[in-house]
Structures are given as structure tokens and as C-alpha cells.
Design an enzyme around this catalytic site. Sequence first.
Site, PDB file in Angstrom:
ATOM      1  CE  LYS A  37      -3.725   1.518   2.805  1.00  0.00           C
ATOM      2  NZ  LYS A  37      -4.332   2.046   1.583  1.00  0.00           N
TER       3      LYS A  37
ATOM      4  CG  ASN B  79     -10.023   3.652  -4.645  1.00  0.00           C
ATOM      5  OD1 ASN B  79      -9.429   4.392  -3.854  1.00  0.00           O
ATOM      6  ND2 ASN B  79      -9.483   3.222  -5.780  1.00  0.00           N
TER       7      ASN B  79
ATOM      8  CG  LEU C  72      -2.925   7.742  -1.347  1.00  0.00           C
ATOM      9  CD1 LEU C  72      -2.018   8.862  -1.845  1.00  0.00           C
ATOM     10  CD2 LEU C  72      -2.459   6.416  -1.929  1.00  0.00           C
TER      11      LEU C  72
ATOM     12  CB  CYS D 128      -3.003   8.923  -5.862  1.00  0.00           C
ATOM     13  SG  CYS D 128      -4.531   8.540  -4.987  1.00  0.00           S
TER      14      CYS D 128
ATOM     15  CE  LYS E  21      -0.363   2.280  -9.957  1.00  0.00           C
ATOM     16  NZ  LYS E  21      -0.819   1.439  -8.857  1.00  0.00           N
TER      17      LYS E  21
ATOM     18  CB  THR F 199      -7.916   4.528 -10.415  1.00  0.00           C
ATOM     19  OG1 THR F 199      -7.394   5.614  -9.643  1.00  0.00           O
ATOM     20  CG2 THR F 199      -7.739   3.239  -9.656  1.00  0.00           C
TER      21      THR F 199
ATOM     22  N   GLY G  48      -4.448  -3.096 -14.899  1.00  0.00           N
ATOM     23  CA  GLY G  48      -5.764  -2.552 -15.205  1.00  0.00           C
ATOM     24  C   GLY G  48      -6.742  -3.653 -15.550  1.00  0.00           C
ATOM     25  N   GLY G  49      -7.539  -4.045 -14.593  1.00  0.00           N
ATOM     26  CA  GLY G  49      -8.621  -4.983 -14.845  1.00  0.00           C
ATOM     27  C   GLY G  49      -8.204  -6.431 -15.062  1.00  0.00           C
TER      28      GLY G  49
HETATM   29  C1  LIG Z   1      -8.797   0.472  -3.129  1.00  0.00           C
HETATM   30  C2  LIG Z   1      -7.655   0.858  -4.017  1.00  0.00           C
HETATM   31  C3  LIG Z   1      -6.538   1.514  -3.471  1.00  0.00           C
HETATM   32  C4  LIG Z   1      -5.463   1.876  -4.270  1.00  0.00           C
HETATM   33  N1  LIG Z   1      -4.363   2.460  -3.700  1.00  0.00           N
HETATM   34  C5  LIG Z   1      -3.274   2.745  -4.470  1.00  0.00           C
HETATM   35  C6  LIG Z   1      -2.084   3.278  -3.885  1.00  0.00           C
HETATM   36  O1  LIG Z   1      -1.963   3.444  -2.662  1.00  0.00           O
HETATM   37  N2  LIG Z   1      -1.044   3.581  -4.720  1.00  0.00           N
HETATM   38  C7  LIG Z   1      -1.107   3.379  -6.069  1.00  0.00           C
HETATM   39  O2  LIG Z   1      -0.148   3.659  -6.778  1.00  0.00           O
HETATM   40  N3  LIG Z   1      -2.213   2.838  -6.639  1.00  0.00           N
HETATM   41  C8  LIG Z   1      -3.296   2.526  -5.880  1.00  0.00           C
HETATM   42  N4  LIG Z   1      -4.418   1.966  -6.465  1.00  0.00           N
HETATM   43  C9  LIG Z   1      -4.431   1.707  -7.914  1.00  0.00           C
HETATM   44  C10 LIG Z   1      -4.085   0.246  -8.213  1.00  0.00           C
HETATM   45  O3  LIG Z   1      -2.781  -0.077  -7.778  1.00  0.00           O
HETATM   46  C11 LIG Z   1      -4.210  -0.052  -9.714  1.00  0.00           C
HETATM   47  O4  LIG Z   1      -3.352   0.796 -10.424  1.00  0.00           O
HETATM   48  C12 LIG Z   1      -5.627   0.141 -10.229  1.00  0.00           C
HETATM   49  O5  LIG Z   1      -6.557  -0.338  -9.294  1.00  0.00           O
HETATM   50  C13 LIG Z   1      -5.878  -0.526 -11.584  1.00  0.00           C
HETATM   51  O6  LIG Z   1      -5.738  -1.919 -11.523  1.00  0.00           O
HETATM   52  P1  LIG Z   1      -6.978  -2.958 -11.353  1.00  0.00           P
HETATM   53  O7  LIG Z   1      -7.970  -2.611 -12.397  1.00  0.00           O
HETATM   54  O8  LIG Z   1      -6.364  -4.308 -11.510  1.00  0.00           O
HETATM   55  O9  LIG Z   1      -7.491  -2.713  -9.987  1.00  0.00           O
HETATM   56  C14 LIG Z   1      -5.502   1.603  -5.671  1.00  0.00           C
HETATM   57  C15 LIG Z   1      -6.626   0.962  -6.208  1.00  0.00           C
HETATM   58  C16 LIG Z   1      -7.691   0.577  -5.407  1.00  0.00           C
HETATM   59  C17 LIG Z   1      -8.865  -0.118  -6.022  1.00  0.00           C
END
Ligand SMILES: Cc1cc2nc3c(=O)[nH]c(=O)nc-3n(C[C@H](O)[C@H](O)[C@H](O)COP(=O)(O)O)c2cc1C
Lengths: 274, 310
Positions: free
Chosen positions: B51, B75, B79, B136, B171, B199, B249-250
Amino acid sequence: MPSSQLGFRKGTIVRNEGHGSIFYRMEVDLPEPVRFVPGQFAMVSGWPGSDPLLPRPFAIFRSGSNAGRHSVEFVYKVVGRGTALLSGLHDGDPVSLTLPLGRGFDLSGEGRTYWLVGGGVGFSTLFPAVDALAHRKAAGFELFLGGRTRDQLPPREWTPGGQAPGRFHLCTDDGTAGFHGTLVDALRERMKGVPAADLARITILACGPHPMLKGLAGLAAGAGVAMQASLENHMACGFGVCWGCVTAIRDGEATAYRRVCKEGPVFDAKEVVW
Amino acid sequence: MTAISLPDLSVNLGGGLSIKNPVMTASGTFGYGLEFSPFYDISRLGCLIVKGLSREPVLGNPPQRIVETASGMLNAIGLQNIGVERFVRDVVPRLEDAGATFAANIYGKTPEDYEAVAARLSEVDALAAIEVNASCPNVKEGGIAFGSSPEGIARLTERVRRATRKPLWVKLSPNVTDVGAIAKAAEEAGADAVTLINTLVGLAVDHRSRRPKLANVTGGLSGPAIKPVALRMVWEVCRKVKIPVIGIGGIQSAEDALEFLLVGASAVQIGTANFRNPRVAAEVVEGIEAFLRTEKIASVAEYRGTLRLP
Ligand SMILES: Cc1cc2nc3c(=O)[nH]c(=O)nc-3n(C[C@H](O)[C@H](O)[C@H](O)COP(=O)(O)O)c2cc1C
Ligand SMILES: Cc1cc2nc3c(=O)[nH]c(=O)nc-3n(C[C@H](O)[C@H](O)[C@H](O)COP(=O)(O)OP(=O)(O)OC[C@H]3O[C@@H](n4cnc5c(N)ncnc54)[C@H](O)[C@@H]3O)c2cc1C
Ligand code: FES
């Protein structure tokens, strides 16, 4: 013991029936036995595809083992897409479960009397606690169940503990069964004339809609009654990793966000910022 | 008996780092890693990303913080985290005991914050890499403020680069017009790899109460709904930069992960799918191995970037 350990399990539906106008009861066969503390829950998903994407949290209603078969049961109310899809599943359909989750009720208090208060489908969280208390002859309890109308009360045959020594109270908002009024009104009535020393030995265990919990928390605090509240919040993971389900909790003078799925769902009502 | 040669799943991520397979878990969706130990042996992952960590603990945004959308979720966690010191003291030893390969995702309000967190983490021998969250969408300062222009990303990357010799991943945000230019800027400023996507900014409202569903009003969209966007951006960036690209992503299955490798990603991260099935990342590792074996492909490297264009 593997049985009570947190895990992701695939099971098969053996029963998924509607009861009354709104409640469904689902029984799932699993390869391993499930042990849980009343108040703990599971993340459940069973529909195909990824819309809805996330599993849904439900209290564990019952678990059991019989002739080498293990099962777990849930009671749910259809409120939206996920629960509507669940209600359409049939015997033999697969479901995925993550369980057992969260911190349940603390029933360890010696010589305490428990008042269990369930609003709406909240009874599904409380009935396992009734079972646990009924098995412990030392603890006295009373059960308060409320619904908007008569048919929103739990089906009679589900009410636990036939020989349980506890007392039962029903109430409805429209007066079609039992006490006419809310559960908060019913509890206020029940408290009347109870000496402070007796109130100090009571713990309320409650699960239900937020306004009911908030009302009860105020009532309990004013009367010096302890209260444990089972909260609900939207969840994504259910096991403490997304930080999506937090609720505000008093942390000394400050407010902290605690995870309903991990530090809860049961919280000391005094600590919750209502 | 004929010897069955297993496919080589290892991948090279630059900066002297090679990991045992291309499957990682995305920051913010995997807690501090140990939460997944009940579900499988977390040392089986190529790498897990914890995290997002900041200099001081962060309280996060008020609830409601999450809302489900069609094949996705929004979401606005903000952080919330325990801060870098507690991570180093309490979590790192336990991740080491678990035999896990792990990287830290970092975040700050100012470039100095990022630098300080990176410097502190550089002292952690076991840490595989530092991933800079420059993307973020849920915090007012920092995060996306740096990630939305090539100049911003270059300045931030240079700053963190000077603070650490660890492999450095940057990132990137999808909430920009030219993700390729931003990736290029990160590469030129010294990043060892780029990670994408974070996201997408989204909104969900309730037509009855006429209110936004999230207390923060907007949130970050993740899950299968964003996969086509992510795949396109990863493909585009792979053609722009020479450093490894980590795709997210997904992703929910080995097939999804293979699609990202096919368009050129060196590795993938799995995010939201961990919520649906806590075992998913382990299943994806097995699925990729099974696919390569069935197709008689010797290694992930051989499969990577072999998309046939019309
Ligand atoms: C609940 C939640 C918390 C997240 N927290 C972070 C974070 O602290 N730092 C970060 O770089 N990305 C964060 N992300 C983004 C994810 O690492 C990822 O880039 C994004 O969810 C897309 O991937 P997915 O579609 O597989 O979820 C977060 C995503 C979610 C859903
Ligand atoms: C720990 C816990 C235990 C629960 N136990 C039970 C149970 O035993 N039986 C039962 O019927 N329900 C229980 N719930 C509530 C149940 O999870 C929701 O009713 C369910 O997720 C709704 O899903 P849906 O797809 O049908 O509704 P959606 O289409 O997602 O939403 C429909 C409506 O329900 C609300 N809602 C959705 N999810 C939740 C939630 N998690 N908490 C509060 N409101 C929500 C939405 O705001 C919306 O108004 C529990 C919730 C928690 C957090
Ligand atoms: S639902 Fe993910 S932390 Fe509680």
C-alpha cells in the site's frame, strides 16, 4: 484447526429458498467444516461474469456438519442487483465464499444479561448469538425483533432456541404485530423502572439500520447500559486490505477510521462516531 | 522418461532486478501483503507491492469511500497508511520471514516528501524496488499534480532518483492526453521501469437523493471496466520507451495477464481482482505457466511483445 481458519472456499448451493415476502435462506455445502463466532460474516459471490464485480457481505447464520457433509447458511434480503442475482441461483450452482471474517460479539462477560436487538434482516447476525447464549445457562437474555410491518419480521420457524430461557419481544412500526413503534421505543419502555444497578449488568447486542443503531446507542449511553453494535458498510474485500469500509471511531480526542470488516463489524457503541 | 522442461517465467525488470515470474499485486489492493498469507504462499508472487507509503501516517478520506460500478469500482480511500517508519519496523521483518519479494509504493505532498520516503526505504536491504505513485487521483496535493505533465514527472523522477539506488519504477496516470510523452520523460529522468495504469477519475451519483455516492465526490475507477484503456496505454508506451513496462488494469485471469505481455509489458500487476478472489494472483501464475507449457513456448521473454498487427 483448519476449520475456523480464514480461507477462500468454493461451495455448492444445496438450498436457496424464499421465506415470507422478503427473506431468502441459502445453504452451501463445503468441503470443510466452518467454525465461527456469532457476528462474523462471509463475502459471498455466485453469479457468473463480473457485473456485479464485488462479492457481498452476509452474516454467517449457521454452520454444521452431518455425516461427513459440511454446510454454512446465510439469510438475506433482496435489496439490489447482487442479492437479486443470488436469489435466482439454484441447487447445485457454485458459490465462492471468503470466511470467517471480522470480529464478532464478545459474549464472555460473567453474570451479564444480554438484550439482543435485531432490526430488519439484522436478526441474521443475532440468532447465532442467541444460540450461543442459550447453550450457556448462566447468561440471561432477551430478544427484541423489529420490522416495518408484520411480514418483515423473521419467519417464526427460524427463531432460535425453542427451550432457550430468554424472553422474546416483537415490535413493528405500523403496529401489525407486537409493540407498536420502533425498537428504540421498545427498549426505552423496557428500561423503565429497571434499577440502575441492574441496568449496569446489561449488554445490548444490536444489528440493524443505522438510525436504529444510533438511537439505541444514545439510549444505552444515557442509561448506563453497555452496547455492542454490528455495523454495515460498503465493502470491497471484506478482509482488511482495501480500506474501503471504514467508519469513524473515537480515538481519544481525535477521530480515527477503523475497518468495519476487520476491527468490526462489531464495535463498542461508545466508540463509534454516530 | 523424457525430461519435461518447464517454461522460464522469470523476467528482467532493469536496474539489476530480475523476478521469478511476471505476476505482481498492485499497490492499495494487497494491504501490506501478509493479509494474503491465509490464502496462499505469498513468496510465489513475482513481487508484491505494498500500500502507498508516506512520510507520516495518513488518515485518508471520510467514508463513503467505495462504490461499485458496472464491472468496476470507484475508490476514494485517500491513501490511508501507517507511514514509512512503522512499515520498516513492523512489516518488513514479517515479509522477509514469509520469503516474499516486495516493493514499496510511495507518495508525498511535495517532492521533498517523496525524497525522504525513498531515502528511508533505500536502507531496507530486502526491498526489491521503489514505485513512485505520481498518479493518485484522490489526494489534493502530490500524486497526480506531478504526474500530469512530462516536466512534472521528470522533476519528480530526478529527485527520487538522486535519493535512491534501488530499482525505481514510476507509476503513471491514465488521466492525461499523451501517456507516451510522460513515460518518455520518466525514462529520461532515470526511471528503471514505468508502471501503468493507475485508476481513471470517475463519478457516481444517486439520482434520487441527487448526491454523489462518494464523500470525496469523485474517485478512481478500477477493475475489468478499465482493461481496454489500460491495454491500449501499455501498448502505446511499450512502443515509446526502452525500459520495461509493468501493465495493470482490470486483470482477473491468466488470459488477461497474457494480453498485457503480448502487447509488450514485461510484467503485470493485479489489483481489484484480489478483492473478488484472494487467491487470484497465485492462479494467474499457474495459468501463465500452463499456457506456455501447452503452447510449447520456452519463456515469458519469448512470448512478450509478439502482437501481430494487421
Ligand atoms: C482500493 C484501491 C486503493 C489503491 N491504492 C493505491 C495506492 O496506494 N497507490 C497506487 O499507486 N495505486 C493505488 N491503487 C491503484 C491500483 O494499484 C491499480 O493501479 C488500479 O486499481 C488498476 O488496476 P486494477 O484494475 O487491476 O485494480 C488503488 C486501487 C484501489 C482499487
Ligand atoms: C458485515 C455485514 C453483514 C451483513 N449481513 C447481512 C445479512 O446477513 N443479510 C442481509 O440481507 N444483508 C446483510 N448485509 C447487507 C448486505 O451486504 C447488502 O444488503 C448487500 O450487499 C446488498 O447487495 P445488492 O447487490 O443486492 O445491493 P446493491 O445493488 O449493491 O445496493 C442496493 C442498496 O443496498 C445498499 N447497500 C449495498 N451494500 C451495502 C452494505 N454492505 N451495507 C449497507 N448497505 C448496502 C446500497 O446503498 C443500496 O441502497 C451485511 C452487510 C455487512 C457489511
Ligand atoms: S472491505 Fe476492504 S478493508 Fe474492509
